[in-house]
Design a protein around this motif. Structure first.
Motif, PDB file in Angstrom:
ATOM      1  N   LEU A  85      30.004  20.274  57.378  1.00  0.00           N
ATOM      2  CA  LEU A  85      29.906  21.727  57.450  1.00  0.00           C
ATOM      3  C   LEU A  85      31.018  22.342  58.312  1.00  0.00           C
ATOM      4  O   LEU A  85      30.839  23.407  58.889  1.00  0.00           O
ATOM      5  CB  LEU A  85      28.528  22.145  57.959  1.00  0.00           C
ATOM      6  N   GLY A  86      32.125  21.642  58.440  1.00  0.00           N
ATOM      7  CA  GLY A  86      33.320  22.277  58.987  1.00  0.00           C
ATOM      8  C   GLY A  86      33.399  22.363  60.496  1.00  0.00           C
ATOM      9  O   GLY A  86      33.897  23.342  61.048  1.00  0.00           O
ATOM     10  N   LYS A  87      32.987  21.285  61.191  1.00  0.00           N
ATOM     11  CA  LYS A  87      33.083  21.320  62.654  1.00  0.00           C
ATOM     12  C   LYS A  87      34.519  21.472  63.138  1.00  0.00           C
ATOM     13  O   LYS A  87      34.777  22.028  64.203  1.00  0.00           O
ATOM     14  CB  LYS A  87      32.505  20.024  63.241  1.00  0.00           C
ATOM     15  N   THR A  88      35.466  20.934  62.346  1.00  0.00           N
ATOM     16  CA  THR A  88      36.867  21.001  62.767  1.00  0.00           C
ATOM     17  C   THR A  88      37.338  22.439  62.950  1.00  0.00           C
ATOM     18  O   THR A  88      38.319  22.693  63.637  1.00  0.00           O
ATOM     19  CB  THR A  88      37.753  20.288  61.729  1.00  0.00           C
ATOM     20  N   SER A  89      36.622  23.366  62.337  1.00  0.00           N
ATOM     21  CA  SER A  89      37.021  24.766  62.472  1.00  0.00           C
ATOM     22  C   SER A  89      36.847  25.272  63.894  1.00  0.00           C
ATOM     23  O   SER A  89      37.252  26.390  64.210  1.00  0.00           O
ATOM     24  CB  SER A  89      36.229  25.644  61.513  1.00  0.00           C
ATOM     25  N   ALA A  90      36.241  24.473  64.756  1.00  0.00           N
ATOM     26  CA  ALA A  90      36.197  24.843  66.177  1.00  0.00           C
ATOM     27  C   ALA A  90      37.627  25.050  66.699  1.00  0.00           C
ATOM     28  O   ALA A  90      37.848  25.825  67.632  1.00  0.00           O
ATOM     29  CB  ALA A  90      35.484  23.768  66.979  1.00  0.00           C
ATOM     30  N   ILE A  91      38.583  24.353  66.088  1.00  0.00           N
ATOM     31  CA  ILE A  91      39.994  24.561  66.467  1.00  0.00           C
ATOM     32  C   ILE A  91      40.411  25.999  66.149  1.00  0.00           C
ATOM     33  O   ILE A  91      41.063  26.660  66.960  1.00  0.00           O
ATOM     34  CB  ILE A  91      40.902  23.551  65.720  1.00  0.00           C
ATOM     35  N   ASP A  92      40.028  26.468  64.969  1.00  0.00           N
ATOM     36  CA  ASP A  92      40.365  27.852  64.587  1.00  0.00           C
ATOM     37  C   ASP A  92      39.735  28.837  65.571  1.00  0.00           C
ATOM     38  O   ASP A  92      40.353  29.819  65.974  1.00  0.00           O
ATOM     39  CB  ASP A  92      39.857  28.158  63.170  1.00  0.00           C
ATOM     40  N   VAL A  93      38.492  28.547  65.925  1.00  0.00           N
ATOM     41  CA  VAL A  93      37.796  29.416  66.870  1.00  0.00           C
ATOM     42  C   VAL A  93      38.550  29.443  68.204  1.00  0.00           C
ATOM     43  O   VAL A  93      38.743  30.508  68.813  1.00  0.00           O
ATOM     44  CB  VAL A  93      36.342  28.942  67.081  1.00  0.00           C
ATOM     45  N   ALA A  94      38.995  28.266  68.635  1.00  0.00           N
ATOM     46  CA  ALA A  94      39.692  28.190  69.928  1.00  0.00           C
ATOM     47  C   ALA A  94      41.005  28.982  69.896  1.00  0.00           C
ATOM     48  O   ALA A  94      41.342  29.679  70.861  1.00  0.00           O
ATOM     49  CB  ALA A  94      39.960  26.733  70.285  1.00  0.00           C
ATOM     50  N   ASP A 105      31.581  32.085  62.315  1.00  0.00           N
ATOM     51  CA  ASP A 105      31.830  33.447  62.800  1.00  0.00           C
ATOM     52  C   ASP A 105      30.989  33.723  64.050  1.00  0.00           C
ATOM     53  O   ASP A 105      31.470  34.320  65.025  1.00  0.00           O
ATOM     54  CB  ASP A 105      31.494  34.441  61.690  1.00  0.00           C
ATOM     55  N   ARG A 106      29.746  33.269  64.020  1.00  0.00           N
ATOM     56  CA  ARG A 106      28.869  33.490  65.176  1.00  0.00           C
ATOM     57  C   ARG A 106      29.421  32.785  66.412  1.00  0.00           C
ATOM     58  O   ARG A 106      29.428  33.326  67.521  1.00  0.00           O
ATOM     59  CB  ARG A 106      27.467  32.951  64.823  1.00  0.00           C
ATOM     60  N   LEU A 107      29.933  31.575  66.223  1.00  0.00           N
ATOM     61  CA  LEU A 107      30.514  30.836  67.351  1.00  0.00           C
ATOM     62  C   LEU A 107      31.729  31.588  67.902  1.00  0.00           C
ATOM     63  O   LEU A 107      31.900  31.719  69.120  1.00  0.00           O
ATOM     64  CB  LEU A 107      30.929  29.429  66.901  1.00  0.00           C
ATOM     65  N   ALA A 108      32.579  32.069  67.015  1.00  0.00           N
ATOM     66  CA  ALA A 108      33.789  32.775  67.469  1.00  0.00           C
ATOM     67  C   ALA A 108      33.414  33.986  68.315  1.00  0.00           C
ATOM     68  O   ALA A 108      34.011  34.223  69.380  1.00  0.00           O
ATOM     69  CB  ALA A 108      34.626  33.197  66.261  1.00  0.00           C
ATOM     70  N   ARG A 109      32.424  34.720  67.857  1.00  0.00           N
ATOM     71  CA  ARG A 109      32.034  35.914  68.614  1.00  0.00           C
ATOM     72  C   ARG A 109      31.427  35.518  69.968  1.00  0.00           C
ATOM     73  O   ARG A 109      31.679  36.153  70.982  1.00  0.00           O
ATOM     74  CB  ARG A 109      31.064  36.764  67.789  1.00  0.00           C
ATOM     75  N   PHE A 131      40.868  36.279  60.168  1.00  0.00           N
ATOM     76  CA  PHE A 131      41.778  35.201  60.567  1.00  0.00           C
ATOM     77  C   PHE A 131      41.465  33.926  59.795  1.00  0.00           C
ATOM     78  O   PHE A 131      42.345  33.281  59.215  1.00  0.00           O
ATOM     79  CB  PHE A 131      41.658  34.972  62.077  1.00  0.00           C
ATOM     80  N   TYR A 132      40.192  33.570  59.755  1.00  0.00           N
ATOM     81  CA  TYR A 132      39.770  32.340  59.082  1.00  0.00           C
ATOM     82  C   TYR A 132      40.118  32.411  57.595  1.00  0.00           C
ATOM     83  O   TYR A 132      40.614  31.439  57.010  1.00  0.00           O
ATOM     84  CB  TYR A 132      38.262  32.138  59.279  1.00  0.00           C
ATOM     85  N   THR A 133      39.854  33.575  57.017  1.00  0.00           N
ATOM     86  CA  THR A 133      40.126  33.728  55.585  1.00  0.00           C
ATOM     87  C   THR A 133      41.617  33.610  55.305  1.00  0.00           C
ATOM     88  O   THR A 133      42.030  33.013  54.303  1.00  0.00           O
ATOM     89  CB  THR A 133      39.593  35.092  55.097  1.00  0.00           C
TER      90      THR A 133
END
Lengths: 282, 896
Positions: free
Chosen positions: B45-54, B24-28, B10-12
């Motif tokens: 280091l991309g904290k905003t990607s927490a949105i993607d994880v959510a 990836d570890r956070l998402a899992r 998904f991220y890719t």
């Protein structure tokens, strides 16, 4: 037609009587209250057996000791004197939240300035001699009630025997002639106790510049600083609460008379007496 | 439903590159065990990607029944820096666009799953919204089951949580509270900037009416009479996750691990060098010294470079900018006090490769650039400079400022100069700047302040503990009563930002014409017209001008009111006469007396038609009949041909890109454009006014049959309720309330007002806004009358006649509150005039003498009881479902 209980002892022009009438709706939530349309409106309740229901709902000493403002509270490790520490206040807030307790939010607040660690009291929680707290004053009132049924009936009928107590500390009727020693003040303990529960609708907070109790517009020592209406429709606590919002926003729906406080004017800077009489606004 | 793609896939698909190991570890972890309370990942280091994880996490639960889902539907990305809100919302906008029209593969499957969660109500997989002062302040997810990412500043989010949404009408406060306070994930970035919010969220549960009761004797309230929560699991209260590069270690903290530290990109970023030197100066010479250092850096460099200048106050920023050598470099100023169109111009330039300084773009630039900024650029902005020149500040601020230098470790020549005013009084950062200076004295300068060492050199931040008042149930109850906001209620901002000496802010907009007190504010103020300004400066500015040159927007957003300058409160919206100034190209500028450009013609595409504006448009004097005709255009007087011709004539004028005009355009040109476009713009007024919920009584829309409308809203509301995961009982109540909500519009006077043809009963009709008031008076519909009251009276009669309604109290409340009244008070009209009204409900003919002057004194008790049963946010959620279903159906009708 609703069965009614008319309480000539709780008149709309008497601030403590007005608060006490509201306090009855807090203690007995099913009760509805309106005011008679006399020149001197008095409280009318929608329950013929008001006395029995009210007596059953009166707090016990144990109830008062569980209040968030109790000097010593089994739910808190902090004492709560007249001028508590901020730490004690925060802990009592925890108690207030756990027990759905208005006693803290109606008497004292941490809404002071950013550089102040002082807590400030509501105008309805004035200081008393020797730093006696409002909780202690309430306990004294309750302890003075030896025959609740008779005394409640007498208070509501306006023929109660006043007793030598400080009460909440702002009833103008307890202020006597200057020649009488200050300790010799007399209040109706039933009305004082009920008025405290009426204060549930008058929280104190602030605007970050100064402390503001609900309905108070300026210094408690100014004439007209607190105004209040009496109303015609049958309403319970939530309806009264809504009506007061409406009134203090400039509305008049359902209301027929309003009053404002006339504070006791202190005779010297040493005079700490507080008392609120009233004048009719309309 | 297909298989859930892995987070990596998904991220890719979103980013075109694989995630860092921690992502990836956070998402899992989220999918398996839910969210950690804190994510401690360094800046860059991309904290905003927490949105993607959510989003991915939410999609992972699409195969569960709605009540079984544990991950929240709405993702609030909250941070106290506007630029970071913008950066995050650009990402979420892109995500939403990708999901709306996804390529086959992981994106398509995630989109499908999000649509499943949305319940098929609109078919939109994800909404992306931005909420911050001076920008979009009126947006909200379309309905409570809509998966959404809302990027917001702290005050915007927290004021919504507390039923005081800044920038919204009080009629919409409950809807906003529901969308912020229930079924929400709060990703709180830079949480150390928002300690009061963390404490607030922690106390909400114990102060909610369902836990604490309302106006009862202590100890007498027993919770649990009704459903404990409308939604079970982790969605009943906000899930708050702190994202912080500068937090403190704790057991709950999610952090980088060895895999991350071995990752080559992470390694490069963490070991980026930032050699820093110090220049001492005096407070009086501060701006001059900073400008000199920036100019020197440009002059020293053989090739054009990007210099980022950080100062602590907007006034210093203006001063520095005025001293810079503009021959040697382009100069840009960005403070938090610009109107959105103006700030947008700056931001776009900042993020443009080649001319700006976006991270990851090392291409040669043609000219040097110096950007002068305040804290607005400190946090999280994905910018990368060759040189940073900064006024000394607090440790946390310096860590962030240095984070914009050699951000990706690709600029080995990068340098930083800290300019320290040795005699400055303690300001925004207290005595921390002096402490920093002392610590740097112990180093050999220049010293490397790279991310691996900066904390050990500068030491621990000297955080001042914010003074935050204790939240009590009584405070919250005062906030929840939104229909008549409680006079002197505790200020929400105290719980949001603490009781501080720091300036709270208000929003200011500039208009050419000031509405007279009580007259409607027309056109409605567009989001981009606002600048967010410190309240103290605004009070001072207003005190220097006549009271009739400014006013405060009323709580319902429909007019302005005259108040004393001292009564201006944080979060207020102030309209200022553009002719008195107060704004320049640097943003809020209280010393500027130049007339300010009124952006409303461009942003709202609306100007008020008056004789003078028409004269300007047509270039000649008009006689009375012409004025009357042109100012009273409506469906009957303008044929499609005429409308088309008008539109064509002015379309070219309106092609102008409004944001570009913001602060640089010639004011006369703007005024001319606005005025000339007037006739065509008039038709856009309908679109503009529809946004104001408080005016919905006017029901401006294409003509809609009443009973058809009620049926549709009932159906949509129930779909939303079931998609949210409500139980049968509440879903049925919501359905009933929605199908009864507008019954009162059957009143003959209301129908006359809508202009309903004989034999038809309408819910809405189109009407020229200029004729609303006249039409109401002519129809006999009393001033301030609420059709909700009539709906309630008809509903009561229907129940008496045997129409079956379960959950009567809840249904009554939802009907009474469907325009935001009834919390707890519903307005009544002064004129008592009962009118027989007849409707048919479930085959039962119902007739009642309806009266808009008859107060419903039971409503406050009903409101209290339902708040205690469902909780403050739970009841607001039920209201939001009915109201947003109504809005969706009305909007769909318009599209048709």
């Amino acid at each position: 037609m609703k069965s009614e209980y008319v309480a000539p002892g709780l008149t709309g022009s008497w601030l403590n009587g007005w608060l006490a009438a509201i306090g009855i709706t807090v203690l007995v939530p099913e009760i509805r209250l309106r005011w008679s349309d006399d020149d001197e409106p008095c409280a009318v309740f929608d329950s013929a057996d008001l006395i029995d229901r009210l007596v059953a709902a009166l707090p016990t000493i144990e109830d008062l000791h569980l209040l968030a403002i109790a000097n010593v509270n089994p739910l808190s490790s902090h004492a709560f004197p007249r001028n508590p520490t901020l730490e004690a206040y925060c802990d009592r807030c925890r108690v207030a939240r756990e027990r759905s307790d208005f006693s803290l939010s109606s008497t004292i607040t941490d809404f002071t300035g950013p550089d102040s660690d002082r807590l400030e009291h509501s105008p309805f929680d004035p200081s008393a001699p020797k730093g006696i707290t409002i909780h202690e004053r309430l306990v004294s009132c309750l302890e003075a009630i030896d025959d609740p049924t008779t005394m409640v009936a007498a208070s509501l009928a306006g023929r109660a025997r006043r007793q030598q107590l400080n009460g909440l500390g702002f009833d103008y009727r307890r202020i006597l002639a200057p020649t009488v020693p200050r300790a010799n003040v007399y209040v109706d303990p039933i009305v004082e106790l009920l008025a405290f529960y009426g204060m549930a609708l008058i929280p104190v907070r602030g605007d970050m510049r100064r402390t503001r109790a609900r309905g108070w517009t300026k210094s408690s020592m100014k004439r007209g600083a607190f105004t209040w209406p009496v109303w015609m429709p049958w309403i319970g606590t939530a309806g009264i609460d809504a009506l007061l919002d409406l009134y203090w926003s400039g509305g008049t729906t359902g209301m027929h008379v309003a009053y404002s406080v006339v504070p006791y004017q202190q005779r010297s800077t040493m005079d700490s007496t507080r008392g609120f009489a009233s004048e009719r606004l309309s | 439903m297909g298989d859930l793609p892995s987070f990596v896939d998904f991220y890719t698909a979103v980013h075109g590159r694989a995630p860092f190991p921690w992502q990836d570890r956070l998402a899992r972890q989220v999918a398996a065990d839910g969210w950690p309370t804190e994510i401690g990942v360094p800046t860059g280091l991309g904290k905003t990607s927490a949105i993607d994880v959510a989003i991915w996490g939410l999609a992972s639960q699409a195969d569960r029944a709605a009540p079984e889902r544990t991950l929240p539907t709405r993702i609030w990305y909250v941070v106290n820096r506007r630029l970071l809100v913008d950066a995050a919302s650009e990402h979420s906008d892109r995500l939403a666009a990708l999901l709306t029209d996804p390529p086959a593969g992981p994106m398509a499957e995630v989109a499908h799953r999000l649509r499943q969660i949305e319940g098929g109500v609109t078919g939109v997989p994800l909404r992306s919204l931005r909420l911050r002062g001076g920008a979009v302040m009126s947006g909200r997810p379309g309905h409570p089951a809509q998966p959404a990412v809302v990027c917001s500043t702290v005050p915007m989010f927290a004021s919504r949580l507390l039923f005081r949404s800044y920038g919204s009408s009080n009629r919409m406060w409950p809807v906003d509270a529901a969308l912020a306070g229930i079924d929400t994930l709060v990703l709180l970035d830079e949480a150390h900037l928002s300690i009061p919010l963390v404490r607030l969220v922690d106390k909400l549960d114990s102060c909610d009416a369902s836990s604490a009761g309302v106006l009862r004797a202590p100890g007498t309230f027993v919770s649990g009479d009704g459903p404990a929560t409308l939604i079970d699991g982790g969605r009943a209260r906000p899930t708050l996750v702190s994202l912080t590069a500068t937090g403190t270690e704790s057991a709950e903290r999610f952090d980088l691990d060895d895999d991350d530290l071995r990752h080559p990109v992470v390694l490069q970023r963490l070991s980026a060098t930032k050699p820093t030197s110090v220049v001492d100066t005096t407070a009086a010479e501060l701006a001059k010294s900073i400008a000199m250092e920036a100019d020197s850096a440009v002059a020293r460099s053989a090739a054009p470079i990007a210099v980022l200048v950080f100062v602590n106050r907007p006034s210093t920023a203006r001063d520095v900018a005025s001293r810079l050598d503009r021959h040697a470099a382009d100069v840009m100023v960005l403070t938090g006090q610009l109107r959105e169109p103006d700030a947008d111009v700056v931001r776009r330039q900042l993020l443009t490769p080649g001319t700006g300084l976006p991270a990851g773009h090392l291409a040669q630039r043609e000219r040097s650039l110096v950007v002068v900024a305040t804290q607005t650029l400190e946090v999280g902005a994905d910018l990368d400079a060759d040189v940073v020149v900064s006024e000394t500040a607090g440790v946390r601020a310096l860590v962030q400022r240095l984070g914009r230098l050699n951000r990706l470790g690709e600029r080995p020549h990068a340098t930083c100069v800290l300019v320290h005013p040795v005699d400055a009084e303690p300001g925004l950062y207290g005595d921390e700047p002096a402490q920093v200076r002392r610590r740097l004295e112990e180093c050999d300068l220049p010293v490397d302040l790279g991310p691996a060492v900066i904390r050990s050199i500068l030491g621990a931040p000297n955080d001042r503990e914010p003074v935050v008042p204790e939240l009590l149930p009584a405070h919250l109850w005062e906030f929840a009563k939104t229909s008549v906001p409680v006079p002197d209620a505790a200020p929400a901002e105290a719980f949001i930002e603490g009781i501080t000496d720091d300036d709270h802010t208000v929003s200011v907009c500039w208009r050419r014409t000031m509405p007279v007190g009580g007259e409607p504010l027309y056109p409605s103020i567009a989001d981009g017209e606002w600048a967010e300004v410190p309240i103290r400066e605004v009070r001072r500015f207003l005190s220097q001008h006549d009271a009739n040159t400014w006013g405060r927007v009323t709580a319902d957003g429909t007019a302005i009111e005259q108040i004393a300058g001292d009564d201006v409160r944080p979060g207020n919206r102030i309209v200022v006469d553009a002719s008195i100034g107060g704004y320049s190209c640097s943003g809020w500028d209280p010393d500027s007396t130049t007339a300010v450009v009124d952006l409303s013609p461009m942003l709202t595409k609306t100007v008020e038609l008056t004789r003078s504006s028409l004269t300007e448009v047509l270039g000649r004097q008009l006689d009375d009949s012409e004025v009357e005709l042109l100012t009273d255009l409506d469906d009957e007087t303008v044929t499609p041909d005429i409308e088309g011709a008008i539109g064509q004539h002015f379309a070219a004028v309106l092609e102008v890109d409004a944001p570009e005009l913001g602060c640089t355009a010639d004011r006369a040109t703007l005024d001319r454009i606005g005025a000339k476009a007037a006739p065509w713009l008039r038709w856009q007024a309908v679109e503009s006014a529809r946004r104001v919920d408080a005016l919905d009584e006017l029901s401006i829309a294409t003509s809609v049959d009443l009973m058809g409308h009620l049926g549709e809203v009932g159906s949509v509301a129930e779909s939303i309720a079931r998609a949210v995961g409500l139980g049968d009982r509440e879903a049925r109540a919501v359905h009933d309330a929605a199908r009864f909500h507008d019954l009162g519009k059957a009143d003959v006077r209301f129908q006359r007002w809508l202009g309903a043809p004989t034999g038809q009963v309408l819910a809405k009709s189109r009407m020229n806004p200029g004729r609303w008031r006249q039409a109401r008076i002519a129809a006999g519909w009393p001033d301030r009358a609420r059709h909700e009251l009539l709906s309630l009276q008809l509903l009561d009669r229907a129940i008496e006649l045997g129409v079956s309604v379960d959950q009567v109290d809840l249904v009554r409340h939802l009907v009474g509150s469907h325009h935001g009244h009834g919390r707890p008070w519903i307005d009544i009209s002064d004129v008592a005039a009962a009118m027989p009204t007849r409707v048919s409900i479930d085959g039962v003919e119902v007739m009642a003498d309806t009266d808009t002057s008859q107060a419903d004194w039971d409503q406050p008790e009903r409101f209290r009881s339902l708040c205690e049963q469902y909780g403050l946010w739970g009841l607001a959620l039920l209201e939001a479902i009915v109201r947003q279903a109504d809005h969706l159906v009305s909007a769909a009708t318009e599209v048709q």
